[in-house]
Design a protein around this motif. Sequence first.
Motif, PDB file in Angstrom:
ATOM      1  N   PHE A 166       0.830  -1.207   0.000  1.00 26.68           N
ATOM      2  CA  PHE A 166       0.000   0.000   0.000  1.00 26.68           C
ATOM      3  C   PHE A 166       0.867   1.261   0.000  1.00 26.68           C
ATOM      4  CE2 PHE A 166      -3.254  -2.903   2.099  1.00 26.68           C
ATOM      5  CZ  PHE A 166      -3.957  -3.100   0.912  1.00 26.68           C
ATOM      6  N   MET A 167       1.992   1.207   0.690  1.00 28.82           N
ATOM      7  CA  MET A 167       2.910   2.349   0.648  1.00 28.82           C
ATOM      8  C   MET A 167       3.554   2.487  -0.721  1.00 28.82           C
ATOM      9  SD  MET A 167       4.722   2.544   4.413  1.00 28.82           S
ATOM     10  CE  MET A 167       5.077   0.790   4.619  1.00 28.82           C
ATOM     11  N   LEU A 168       3.853   1.371  -1.388  1.00 27.54           N
ATOM     12  CA  LEU A 168       4.389   1.445  -2.747  1.00 27.54           C
ATOM     13  C   LEU A 168       3.351   2.029  -3.696  1.00 27.54           C
ATOM     14  CD1 LEU A 168       6.302  -1.962  -3.002  1.00 27.54           C
ATOM     15  CD2 LEU A 168       7.265   0.322  -2.610  1.00 27.54           C
ATOM     16  N   ALA A 169       2.087   1.685  -3.489  1.00 25.29           N
ATOM     17  CA  ALA A 169       1.030   2.288  -4.290  1.00 25.29           C
ATOM     18  C   ALA A 169       1.018   3.800  -4.082  1.00 25.29           C
ATOM     19  CB  ALA A 169      -0.326   1.688  -3.918  1.00 25.29           C
ATOM     20  N   GLU A 170       1.162   4.235  -2.835  1.00 25.65           N
ATOM     21  CA  GLU A 170       1.192   5.673  -2.554  1.00 25.65           C
ATOM     22  C   GLU A 170       2.418   6.331  -3.182  1.00 25.65           C
ATOM     23  OE1 GLU A 170       1.175   8.838   1.188  1.00 25.65           O
ATOM     24  OE2 GLU A 170       0.520   6.753   1.510  1.00 25.65           O
TER      25      GLU A 170
ATOM     26  N   ASP B 106       2.915   1.900 -11.423  1.00 26.96           N
ATOM     27  CA  ASP B 106       1.616   1.243 -11.546  1.00 26.96           C
ATOM     28  C   ASP B 106       0.972   1.100 -10.170  1.00 26.96           C
ATOM     29  OD1 ASP B 106      -0.604  -0.223 -12.245  1.00 26.96           O
ATOM     30  OD2 ASP B 106       0.494  -1.843 -13.250  1.00 26.96           O
ATOM     31  N   PRO B 107       0.360   2.164  -9.651  1.00 27.05           N
ATOM     32  CA  PRO B 107      -0.241   2.071  -8.315  1.00 27.05           C
ATOM     33  C   PRO B 107      -1.351   1.037  -8.238  1.00 27.05           C
ATOM     34  CG  PRO B 107      -0.920   4.097  -9.419  1.00 27.05           C
ATOM     35  CD  PRO B 107       0.171   3.496 -10.257  1.00 27.05           C
ATOM     36  N   ALA B 108      -2.059   0.801  -9.339  1.00 26.01           N
ATOM     37  CA  ALA B 108      -3.140  -0.186  -9.322  1.00 26.01           C
ATOM     38  C   ALA B 108      -2.598  -1.579  -9.029  1.00 26.01           C
ATOM     39  CB  ALA B 108      -3.881  -0.171 -10.657  1.00 26.01           C
ATOM     40  N   ALA B 109      -1.430  -1.895  -9.586  1.00 23.21           N
ATOM     41  CA  ALA B 109      -0.841  -3.212  -9.341  1.00 23.21           C
ATOM     42  C   ALA B 109      -0.460  -3.367  -7.880  1.00 23.21           C
ATOM     43  CB  ALA B 109       0.381  -3.414 -10.239  1.00 23.21           C
ATOM     44  N   HIS B 110       0.093  -2.317  -7.296  1.00 21.93           N
ATOM     45  CA  HIS B 110       0.452  -2.386  -5.875  1.00 21.93           C
ATOM     46  C   HIS B 110      -0.795  -2.455  -4.997  1.00 21.93           C
ATOM     47  CE1 HIS B 110       4.712  -2.002  -6.449  1.00 21.93           C
ATOM     48  NE2 HIS B 110       4.597  -0.873  -7.119  1.00 21.93           N
ATOM     49  N   TYR B 111      -1.838  -1.738  -5.372  1.00 21.67           N
ATOM     50  CA  TYR B 111      -3.099  -1.815  -4.634  1.00 21.67           C
ATOM     51  C   TYR B 111      -3.625  -3.241  -4.635  1.00 21.67           C
ATOM     52  CZ  TYR B 111      -8.214  -1.673  -4.174  1.00 21.67           C
ATOM     53  OH  TYR B 111      -9.516  -1.940  -3.829  1.00 21.67           O
TER      54      TYR B 111
ATOM     55  N   GLN C  76      -8.069   5.546  -1.005  1.00 20.73           N
ATOM     56  CA  GLN C  76      -8.357   4.128  -1.148  1.00 20.73           C
ATOM     57  C   GLN C  76      -7.249   3.258  -0.561  1.00 20.73           C
ATOM     58  OE1 GLN C  76      -8.578   2.625  -5.210  1.00 20.73           O
ATOM     59  NE2 GLN C  76     -10.266   1.278  -4.636  1.00 20.73           N
ATOM     60  N   VAL C  77      -5.986   3.552  -0.892  1.00 23.02           N
ATOM     61  CA  VAL C  77      -4.910   2.681  -0.408  1.00 23.02           C
ATOM     62  C   VAL C  77      -4.694   2.849   1.087  1.00 23.02           C
ATOM     63  CG1 VAL C  77      -3.776   2.583  -2.651  1.00 23.02           C
ATOM     64  CG2 VAL C  77      -3.036   4.303  -0.990  1.00 23.02           C
ATOM     65  N   ASN C  78      -4.904   4.054   1.612  1.00 24.46           N
ATOM     66  CA  ASN C  78      -4.699   4.246   3.047  1.00 24.46           C
ATOM     67  C   ASN C  78      -5.887   3.764   3.870  1.00 24.46           C
ATOM     68  OD1 ASN C  78      -2.006   5.556   3.651  1.00 24.46           O
ATOM     69  ND2 ASN C  78      -2.723   6.806   1.938  1.00 24.46           N
TER      70      ASN C  78
ATOM     71  N   THR D 143      -1.905  10.736   7.038  1.00 23.30           N
ATOM     72  CA  THR D 143      -2.637  10.867   5.772  1.00 23.30           C
ATOM     73  C   THR D 143      -4.026  11.480   5.895  1.00 23.30           C
ATOM     74  OG1 THR D 143      -3.668   8.671   5.948  1.00 23.30           O
ATOM     75  CG2 THR D 143      -1.460   8.788   4.959  1.00 23.30           C
ATOM     76  N   GLY D 144      -4.637  11.358   7.071  1.00 24.51           N
ATOM     77  CA  GLY D 144      -6.026  11.800   7.213  1.00 24.51           C
ATOM     78  C   GLY D 144      -7.027  10.773   6.720  1.00 24.51           C
ATOM     79  N   PHE D 145      -6.567   9.580   6.337  1.00 26.12           N
ATOM     80  CA  PHE D 145      -7.451   8.535   5.831  1.00 26.12           C
ATOM     81  C   PHE D 145      -7.358   7.281   6.703  1.00 26.12           C
ATOM     82  CE2 PHE D 145      -6.276  10.806   1.804  1.00 26.12           C
ATOM     83  CZ  PHE D 145      -7.483  11.457   1.659  1.00 26.12           C
ATOM     84  N   PRO D 146      -8.495   6.602   6.869  1.00 24.64           N
ATOM     85  CA  PRO D 146      -9.813   6.932   6.337  1.00 24.64           C
ATOM     86  C   PRO D 146     -10.388   8.178   7.009  1.00 24.64           C
ATOM     87  CG  PRO D 146     -10.037   5.175   7.925  1.00 24.64           C
ATOM     88  CD  PRO D 146      -8.555   5.408   7.763  1.00 24.64           C
TER      89      PRO D 146
END
Length: 514
Positions: free
Chosen positions: A364-368, A379-384, A433-435, A456-459
């Motif tokens: 998830f951090m790699l996606a971020e 490719d954040p979708a792949a990491h997600y 989404q990732v966080n 991050t403030g998420f969720p």
Amino acid sequence: MKKIITAILIVFLGTTACDDGFEELNVNPNNAEVMEPGPKFTNAILRASGDGFENARANLIYCATMMQHMAAIGGVWIGDKYLYNTQWSGAWFERGYNDMVKIMEDIMFQLETDPEDQYAEEMLAIARILRVFIYHKITDLYGDVPYSETGKGFTDNILRPVYDPQSEIYADMLNELAEATAALGTGGSQFGSADILFGGNQEKWKRFGYSMMLRLGFRLIKVDPAASQQWVQRAIDGGVMQSNDDTAYVEHTDGPEGINRNGNGQTFIGEGDDIRLSDTFINALSGDPRLRIYAALPDGDGNKKTSGSNDPALQQGLPNGLDATTFQDIPGGDDLDNFSEPNRNLITGEDDPYFFQTYAEVEFMLAEADIRWGIAGGDPAAHYRAGVRAAMKQLDLYELENKLLDVDYRVTDTEVQDYLTANPFDAANGLEQVNTQYWIATFLNHIESYANWRRTGFPVLTPVDYPGNESNGQIPRRLRYYEREQIVNAENYQAAVARQGPDQFTTRVWWDVE
């Protein structure tokens, strides 16, 4: 297979008692009766996962309910009401130094000053990584804390260490990780089986070290975005976790001593009877196969033996911020057993694993990193997708197929794919989404959930405004120090407060700027 850890029993009785401060943070490593570092390292790992004392108070009562994973109406569980309890708030500080830091500083001194040069270099590197893990949880909860002078009671007669600015602590922790990972090679470590995280595997420790660098690098995102990107890039280039096989977790048992038991599980044996899952968390798990693993409705007979269900209609979360009186005003408020609790059959046992850091979190951090800078493959979708898959599959470590006869609660590959099909990566809302997935994946590691939420403030969580709360109706930004510090280390405590801000829930730590 569960393994009873016996090596630590030698030192168990001598390290459980609390003291009044930092006077005993080190023992004389030149004493003829000094213990080898291996058993002490086993003890340090177990201590780092937290006993029932600090997990009940800091991880569950405060962080789990503030992060709206859990909710409660009882008078003990005050975290989601933002009330202050001196013992609860200061528990991780108290035990962190008296148990975790004390042992690690002793091990470090022993390895650094060994007159016979009998310990391999990688042992010190591995110890440095674990030391960073211990300190970063403490500083993330409280802000400025003792760091540079801890453990120097014997060597330098420093009994009341200064509180270092968190900015300096972070700079040193990141440098420690950089140097420690560089010193590690391949193959086994002299720690051997005493290393109950990775069995002495240097490559896994290196990946853990770089994954920790990734975590700490991202902590800088609000206060120094350029430095954050540099450290994140350095961690990625060094080599972070590659699969669930790299996940850092303690494999607990149900005895023979308390320290072997999962600290969260110890809580649910007793005073956890009033705890329920928050409706925020239950709603977030709608359509998620993890719902049947995390949640279960009590059976109403007090033995808590009902199973979970994937059907949201059969799971009901408890709103945060209620007490025994206001609880009666909500639908179902006539009986607490109408509301889902953490699944005691599957995830809250004393012999369950305790996660330090997981491969799912890393993905998830790699996606971020890709969302922000495009530096993790683009490719954040792949990491997600990899993160969601890993988060669901890591639950297999709870031995879900064994705890309930003839029922296999593991998430199947088909269920993972169905979830990803129904919940594809949304580039327009990628950070949220990732966080949010990070928040789900760190369930039961609520201290980490709390740190990442502040970063991050998420969720997006809706605060409660319980009467008499200590944070102006807002989710606290830190916990308050262990109260005895005002007496036993008064001068340094006051200096920290003067620099950082009032010792209150509303004061932000250094990396948590508005």
